[in-house]
Design a protein around this motif. Structure first.
Motif, PDB file in Angstrom:
ATOM      1  N   LYS A   1       0.811  -1.216   0.000  1.00 16.21           N
ATOM      2  CA  LYS A   1       0.000   0.000   0.000  1.00 16.21           C
ATOM      3  C   LYS A   1       0.847   1.270   0.000  1.00 16.21           C
ATOM      4  CE  LYS A   1      -2.896   2.196   3.318  1.00 16.21           C
ATOM      5  NZ  LYS A   1      -3.756   2.018   4.500  1.00 16.21           N
ATOM      6  N   ASP A   2       1.969   1.245   0.723  1.00 15.12           N
ATOM      7  CA  ASP A   2       2.764   2.473   0.826  1.00 15.12           C
ATOM      8  C   ASP A   2       3.584   2.763  -0.438  1.00 15.12           C
ATOM      9  OD1 ASP A   2       4.586   0.475   1.134  1.00 15.12           O
ATOM     10  OD2 ASP A   2       5.389   1.158   3.062  1.00 15.12           O
ATOM     11  N   LYS A   3       3.496   1.875  -1.444  1.00 18.44           N
ATOM     12  CA  LYS A   3       4.214   2.128  -2.707  1.00 18.44           C
ATOM     13  C   LYS A   3       3.260   2.547  -3.831  1.00 18.44           C
ATOM     14  CE  LYS A   3       8.259   0.715  -1.226  1.00 18.44           C
ATOM     15  NZ  LYS A   3       9.305   1.708  -0.916  1.00 18.44           N
ATOM     16  N   ILE A   4       1.963   2.578  -3.529  1.00 23.43           N
ATOM     17  CA  ILE A   4       0.966   2.833  -4.569  1.00 23.43           C
ATOM     18  C   ILE A   4       1.175   4.196  -5.256  1.00 23.43           C
ATOM     19  CG2 ILE A   4      -1.509   3.347  -4.906  1.00 23.43           C
ATOM     20  CD1 ILE A   4      -1.087   0.399  -4.882  1.00 23.43           C
ATOM     21  N   ARG A   5       1.349   5.237  -4.452  1.00 26.22           N
ATOM     22  CA  ARG A   5       1.503   6.574  -5.042  1.00 26.22           C
ATOM     23  C   ARG A   5       2.762   6.663  -5.900  1.00 26.22           C
ATOM     24  NH1 ARG A   5      -1.033  11.399  -2.280  1.00 26.22           N
ATOM     25  NH2 ARG A   5      -2.423  10.559  -0.699  1.00 26.22           N
ATOM     26  N   GLU A   6       3.857   6.070  -5.371  1.00 26.03           N
ATOM     27  CA  GLU A   6       5.132   6.113  -6.090  1.00 26.03           C
ATOM     28  C   GLU A   6       5.016   5.383  -7.437  1.00 26.03           C
ATOM     29  OE1 GLU A   6       9.755   5.034  -5.092  1.00 26.03           O
ATOM     30  OE2 GLU A   6       8.311   4.924  -3.443  1.00 26.03           O
ATOM     31  N   CYS A   7       4.330   4.250  -7.427  1.00 25.25           N
ATOM     32  CA  CYS A   7       4.146   3.495  -8.671  1.00 25.25           C
ATOM     33  C   CYS A   7       3.300   4.306  -9.666  1.00 25.25           C
ATOM     34  CB  CYS A   7       3.469   2.160  -8.396  1.00 25.25           C
ATOM     35  SG  CYS A   7       4.510   0.975  -7.523  1.00 25.25           S
ATOM     36  N   ALA A   8       2.234   4.934  -9.177  1.00 26.28           N
ATOM     37  CA  ALA A   8       1.364   5.721 -10.055  1.00 26.28           C
ATOM     38  C   ALA A   8       2.155   6.878 -10.663  1.00 26.28           C
ATOM     39  CB  ALA A   8       0.166   6.249  -9.276  1.00 26.28           C
ATOM     40  N   ARG A   9       2.980   7.504  -9.838  1.00 29.98           N
ATOM     41  CA  ARG A   9       3.816   8.623 -10.286  1.00 29.98           C
ATOM     42  C   ARG A   9       4.752   8.161 -11.407  1.00 29.98           C
ATOM     43  NH1 ARG A   9       2.041  12.367 -10.351  1.00 29.98           N
ATOM     44  NH2 ARG A   9       1.281  12.405  -8.234  1.00 29.98           N
ATOM     45  N   LEU A  10       5.404   7.014 -11.191  1.00 29.88           N
ATOM     46  CA  LEU A  10       6.348   6.485 -12.180  1.00 29.88           C
ATOM     47  C   LEU A  10       5.652   6.226 -13.522  1.00 29.88           C
ATOM     48  CD1 LEU A  10       9.033   3.862 -11.404  1.00 29.88           C
ATOM     49  CD2 LEU A  10       7.597   3.491 -13.389  1.00 29.88           C
ATOM     50  N   LEU A  11       4.409   5.731 -13.458  1.00 31.15           N
ATOM     51  CA  LEU A  11       3.707   5.370 -14.696  1.00 31.15           C
ATOM     52  C   LEU A  11       3.256   6.598 -15.491  1.00 31.15           C
ATOM     53  CD1 LEU A  11       1.752   2.308 -13.295  1.00 31.15           C
ATOM     54  CD2 LEU A  11       3.484   2.240 -15.112  1.00 31.15           C
TER      55      LEU A  11
END
Lengths: 123, 428
Positions: free
Chosen positions: A76-86
């Motif tokens: 859950k704590d990586k969701i924003r970072e992953c969305a940002r990367l995409l």
């Protein structure tokens, strides 16, 4: 580390509300959950919560976006970072449904895949 | 003018229309026309990029486009389903002529033996709920914002307030947050959310977005663009309480305040409507009050799960195919099904005894959230059938599988579905 959290179970529509506690020895205890699936959900929510990610990426030359989905839940704590990367990813049409768009995102062992087909040129 | 004859003509190529086409094809309809005004099949599913679709239907969680993809491929397997894209239906006549327009073919006339209405629903707008204040840019329905973000790649605002806690609003709160906008608040006029618990947890709590229950927007401010909305608590009659107003600065207001079945085309057919669902009155085969006209999906009643749209629409497609082939028995005794105490809507509203199988499935919504309840089917004070449920919410449709036998040899004219509570001493 002592942790206590009130959690609303989302496994089924009953939506049990319970409490999960993690004590210093790492033991997890719970209150208020009424089934095994609820118990394991509550434990995971306290210790290692996970979420699916759905977002979009750009298609080169296209006027529509490509919807994508993680092939497994991500921390859950990586969701924003992953969305940002995409947001920085652009793909070339054609795209097949299920095609890997971003392998092993952030080294988390989860692939981001296309959730629909995009045809070439006209697509 | 383009002219053609079909066994079954289906208006709308979303989840309902696609399932109806497959249902008709599997039941012997020889020529089927599936008419869609967009440039691809799938309807609203194509912009619902989140997952959670198909758990009942396919036993796994799919995204909207994945769910649509499965049906698009199924439709393609049947050569007798002809798909007409970019084709808008202008009129449906009582003689089962479907008039269309398309940029290449111009005006078209489809003569059908049976018609399936599958036009879906539309969002309630600001005008429909009469929010006072200025008329600046930046006020959108949640579904419009969803299309902008998920298909076209634009953000409708940078600091957003969402009115209504229906699922589309909740899903958009998360979506906008992930795309870098700030969602300042979600307001819900009712004392409970109308969204799924899962969405409250994963779309709001995960991102610390505040949910104000029993609150509404009382004014929109801003000259060219929204700059602020005024919010207030509401009383039990849902009226704003003076003195509780507060302002939230924002450049965008999204409305997720309900859906209305889209029946512009069906109105001219002179069929009977249900004021509670906003859709046609149908029997269990999904035939409307006009023989040979069927309706299914959100045009009939607003569903919360697409899985039930697919199931219902297959029924409508199958029934349409049987009608077109001349296999449908003459109407038998019609039993009216009425929504009684504690029940907001029930579908179907009629049971055609001649067409009934062993079981009749009733879809219903309760009027308010209830625990440990019994849904009872009654006639003249007698309970014909009862089913206990641990929980029911207005936002989640309940299904009731009623054995036909409980109607008896000589079925009553009307049966009523009511909510009862055993633990409150109510007789069941």
């Amino acid at each position: 580390m002592n942790k206590t959290r009130k959690i609303t179970c989302i496994v089924c529509p009953l939506g049990c509300e319970g409490e999960v506690r993690l004590d210093q020895e790492g033991n997890v205890t719970t209150d208020g959950f009424t089934c095994k699936r609820g118990l394991s959900y509550a434990r995971e929510e306290l210790t290692a919560p996970k979420r699916m990610l759905t977002t979009t990426v750009r298609v080169a030359g296209g006027d529509r976006l490509l919807p994508v989905v993680s092939d497994r839940p991500l921390p859950k704590d990586k969701i924003r970072e992953c969305a940002r990367l995409l947001t920085a990813v652009t793909v070339e049409a054609p795209v097949a449904e299920g095609q890997v768009i971003c392998p092993d995102i952030l080294g988390l062992g989860v692939n981001i895949i296309a959730s629909r087909e995009i045809k070439g040129a006209a697509g | 003018m383009f002219e053609a004859e079909y066994d079954v003509v289906i208006v709308g190529g979303g989840p309902a229309g696609m399932a109806a086409a497959v249902g008709a094809a599997q039941n012997g309809a020889e020529r089927i026309a599936l008419i869609e005004r967009d440039d691809e099949l799938g309807g609203i599913l194509q912009q619902c990029i989140h997952n959670g679709f198909g758990l009942h239907r396919f036993g796994e969680e799919l995204t909207g486009p994945q769910y649509a993809g499965r049906f698009i491929r199924q439709v393609a397997e049947y050569p007798n389903i002809e798909v007409f894209l970019d084709t808008t239906v202008l009129e449906v006549t009582p003689e089962k002529q479907v008039y269309t327009v398309n940029p290449q073919r111009g005006i078209g006339r489809f003569q059908a033996k049976a018609v399936v209405l599958a036009m879906g629903c539309r969002e309630r707008s600001r005008g429909a709920i009469a929010i006072p204040g200025h008329r600046p840019a930046g006020v959108f329905t949640a579904g419009t914002a969803q299309r902008m973000v998920n298909r076209e790649g634009y953000l409708p605002g940078k600091r957003v307030v969402i009115l209504g806690s229906g699922d589309i609003g909740l899903i958009m709160a998360r979506r906008l947050t992930l795309e870098g906008a700030e969602v300042a608040a979600v307001l819900e006029i009712m004392p409970y959310s109308n969204g799924l618990t899962r969405n409250i947890v994963q779309c709001l709590e995960d991102f610390d977005i505040p949910l104000y229950l029993s609150h509404t927007v009382t004014a929109v401010k801003g000259a060219a663009r929204v700059t602020e909305v005024t919010c207030a608590a509401v009383d039990e009659e849902l009226k704003p309480i003076p003195g509780t107003e507060f302002a939230i600065a924002c450049d965008c207001l999204l409305l997720s305040v309900g859906l209305i079945p889209e029946n512009e085309l069906s109105r001219s057919l002179g069929i009977e409507f249900d004021r509670r669902t906003g859709g046609p009155v149908v029997d269990q085969t999904r035939q409307t009050s006009a023989a040979g006209f069927f309706a299914a999906g959100n045009v009939l009643h607003v569903h919360d799960l697409v899985d039930w749209v697919s199931a219902e629409s297959e029924t409508a497609g199958r029934s349409a195919a049987r009608y077109a082939r001349g296999l449908r028995a003459a109407a038998g005794r019609l039993v009216r099904v009425e929504a009684g105490s504690g029940v907001r809507v029930v579908v179907p509203q009629r049971i055609d005894c001649a067409a009934a199988g062993e079981y009749i499935e009733l879809y219903c919504r309760v009027a308010s959230p209830e625990r440990n309840l019994t849904l009872a089917l009654t006639a003249g004070g007698r309970t014909l059938f009862a089913q206990r449920l641990p929980l029911a919410k207005p936002s989640e449709m309940a299904t009731l599988k009623v054995p036909k036998d409980c109607l008896g040899e000589n079925p009553p004219e009307a049966i009523t579905l009511v909510v009862k509570h055993a633990d409150r001493g109510e007789e069941i």
